[in-house]
Design an enzyme around this catalytic site. Structure first.
Site, PDB file in Angstrom:
ATOM      1  N   LYS A 112      22.853  23.971  88.797  1.00 42.60           N
ATOM      2  CA  LYS A 112      22.583  22.970  87.975  1.00 42.60           C
ATOM      3  C   LYS A 112      21.847  22.999  86.782  1.00 42.60           C
ATOM      4  O   LYS A 112      22.317  22.549  85.602  1.00 42.60           O
ATOM      5  CB  LYS A 112      21.521  22.115  88.669  1.00 42.60           C
ATOM      6  CG  LYS A 112      22.372  21.672  90.031  1.00 42.60           C
ATOM      7  CD  LYS A 112      23.516  20.986  89.814  1.00 42.60           C
ATOM      8  CE  LYS A 112      24.229  20.308  91.055  1.00 42.60           C
ATOM      9  NZ  LYS A 112      24.486  21.512  92.535  1.00 42.60           N
TER      10      LYS A 112
HETATM   11  C1  LIG Z   1      25.845  21.437  93.254  1.00 37.52           C
HETATM   12  C2  LIG Z   1      26.318  22.903  93.869  1.00 37.52           C
HETATM   13  C3  LIG Z   1      26.796  23.681  94.150  1.00 37.52           C
HETATM   14  C4  LIG Z   1      27.514  22.735  94.435  1.00 37.52           C
HETATM   15  O1  LIG Z   1      28.552  21.841  93.124  1.00 37.52           O
HETATM   16  P1  LIG Z   1      29.458  21.254  92.473  1.00 37.52           P
HETATM   17  O2  LIG Z   1      29.282  21.078  90.896  1.00 37.52           O
HETATM   18  O3  LIG Z   1      28.885  20.371  92.732  1.00 37.52           O
HETATM   19  O4  LIG Z   1      30.557  21.668  93.086  1.00 37.52           O
HETATM   20  C5  LIG Z   1      27.449  24.375  95.038  1.00 37.52           C
HETATM   21  N1  LIG Z   1      26.152  25.627  94.800  1.00 37.52           N
HETATM   22  C6  LIG Z   1      24.819  24.674  94.532  1.00 37.52           C
HETATM   23  C7  LIG Z   1      23.736  25.970  94.801  1.00 37.52           C
HETATM   24  C8  LIG Z   1      24.926  23.575  94.216  1.00 37.52           C
HETATM   25  O5  LIG Z   1      23.002  23.550  93.313  1.00 37.52           O
END
Ligand SMILES: *Cc1c(COP(=O)(O)O)cnc(C)c1O
Length: 473
Positions: A112
């Site tokens: 993120k």
């Molecule tokens: C947010 C997240 C995901 C999922 O990503 P999306 O964009 O919501 O599909 C997968 N793995 C981790 C570690 C995340 O923080």
């Protein structure tokens, strides 16, 4: 470049506007009027750029109402020393044809940060130009919240109100978020699951009067700026992995990506890159036991599940049963026809399901999308197998990606698995698989000892309104 709603009810707007507005006023999602396309020679000309320079090129195709020098400056600030690796996104081979794309070198050790660090520069820039403030209201199942808080802590003109579900996050995730002491960061712990928290956000965002009075906005996974910032690393990874390929074969050298998925944000960014012209062969969507997306890609039927039917798994950031970005993909499937999309969503709202089975074969043929489900046992055995083969410790979300990727590997074609978090954040399952916990860097170990600050609340929109009205910037 102008932006519109998937459902047709928004005046075309420029990027600086939609950066502040995730949701369109008609309840749809903001999308570009047309996806920009990039010629193979252009992609090739980006080969030697730094990550920040590449981000400037890719994001610059979408953010056209900003001077190029300013954008370059924002990207330099976003992709600088807060990432531990010099190259920002390193690739780590785990066998002959498989590599991890390490998106977890940022301050919160999860992918993120890749988008949020960009917004942490871009939003204050836009707000300052306009003399405005923004109060970010978000819901998190773990990584989004901490990434947002680290990106916006102590930024001028910005408040962060982050809702998290009680008892659903790891000790490390809690420590990371709840120990922040910046005045503009508010950790609100909700007595419920992620979907309850997300519903509260939707309720308040749906109250346009309250929203305007408190300058509310979102950086949740539906934020288009995040999706665009995330497409950059698909280009980056493709450029790295094709470096050894003879120049004349590069232009259509297909590479596949496996993406641990929840809200369909990360993989949609891959779909954007693919539509822009990046030679991506297959996008492999991996879910955990909360496999509503796997069901959709296999059957063409989308049936979101209730909060009660969402399991708490050992890859918690993927414990999502209503994929908020899927609407953008379905918009593409329906030929970017806003009327058809609005009808489809009416059907979904009325019946709880959306039947696109007649389009299902196109998901793979036209969009290169396939999917699979990975379970707790798969995660444990994959963490073990990757460690034994490559001496690399992976986290459970990445393990879901590797597990599902194995079913779709093609000979002679690189499979790039997006490493969406670092294993230090999820010590329990790593211990179960390997018999030891990954060691925390001292700066993170220290966090576990610090005092935590939270505001506890029921699933109560009124209480939330009151709190925000008192504390917004
Ligand atoms: C947010 C997240 C995901 C999922 O990503 P999306 O964009 O919501 O599909 C997968 N793995 C981790 C570690 C995340 O923080």
């Amino acid at each position: 470049m102008q932006y519109v709603s998937t459902r047709g009810g928004m005046e075309p707007s420029n990027f600086s506007d939609v950066l502040l507005e995730g949701l369109a006023p008609d309840g749809g999602l903001v999308v570009p009027e047309a996806i920009p396309s990039v010629e193979p020679e252009t992609i090739e000309s980006w080969r030697d750029l730094s990550y920040a320079e590449l981000a400037t090129e890719v994001i610059g195709l979408y953010w056209t109402d900003i001077p190029r020098d300013d954008l370059a400056e924002l990207c330099r600030a976003a992709y600088g020393e807060q990432f531990k690796a010099d190259m920002v996104v390193p690739l780590t081979p785990i066998d002959q044809m498989t590599a991890l794309v390490d998106l977890s070198q940022g301050p919160t050790l999860a992918f993120k940060d890749m988008a949020m660090q960009f917004l942490g520069e871009a939003l204050p820039y836009v707000l300052k130009k306009r003399g405005e403030t923004l109060n970010i209201l978000g819901a998190t199942s773990g990584d989004t919240g901490s990434a947002a808080e680290y990106a916006f802590r102590s930024k001028p003109n910005i408040g962060v109100f982050m809702l998290s579900p009680k008892g659903r996050m790891s000790r490390f995730q809690r420590a990371q978020m709840y120990t922040l002491t910046d005045d503009n960061v508010h950790n609100i712990v909700v007595e419920g699951v992620f979907d309850d928290a997300q519903q509260l956000v939707k309720d308040l965002n749906g109250d346009l009067e309250f929203k305007a009075a408190n300058s509310l906005g979102t950086v949740n996974s539906i934020n288009l700026g995040r999706l665009i910032a995330q497409s950059v690393y698909y280009f980056w990874a493709w450029l790295r992995v094709t470096t050894g390929i003879p120049a004349e074969q590069r232009a259509d050298f297909g590479v596949s990506f496996a993406v641990p998925s929840g809200n369909f944000g990360n993989i949609f960014s891959g779909q954007l890159a693919r539509q822009m012209g990046l030679p991506i062969d297959t996008l492999v969507l991996a879910t955990n036991e909360n496999n509503v997306l796997d069901e959709f890609f296999r059957s063409g039927e989308y049936e979101p599940r209730s909060a009660d039917n969402t399991l708490a798994t050992s890859s918690p950031s993927m414990d999502i049963s209503k994929a908020s970005n899927l609407e953008r993909f379905i918009y593409l499937v329906l030929g970017q026809d806003q009327t058809k999309l609005a009808d489809a969503w009416q059907q979904l709202d009325a019946t709880g399901t959306l039947d696109l089975s007649e389009h299902q074969p196109r998901f793979q043929q036209e969009f290169g999308m396939v999917s699979g489900t990975s379970t707790h046992e798969d995660r444990v055995s994959t963490i073990r197998a990757v460690y034994e083969k490559a001496q690399v410790v992976i986290d459970p979300h990445t393990a879901d990606g590797v597990t599902v990727a194995r079913g779709f590997q093609k000979p002679e074609q690189p499979m790039l698995v997006l490493e969406t978090a670092k294993p230090e954040k999820f010590g329990d399952i790593v211990n179960e698989a390997l018999g030891f916990e990954p060691e925390l860097l001292p700066e993170f170990a220290r966090l576990l000892e610090l005092e935590q600050h939270t505001i506890d609340m029921g699933v109560d929109a009124e209480a939330l309104r009151e709190y925000i009205a008192l504390h917004h910037v």
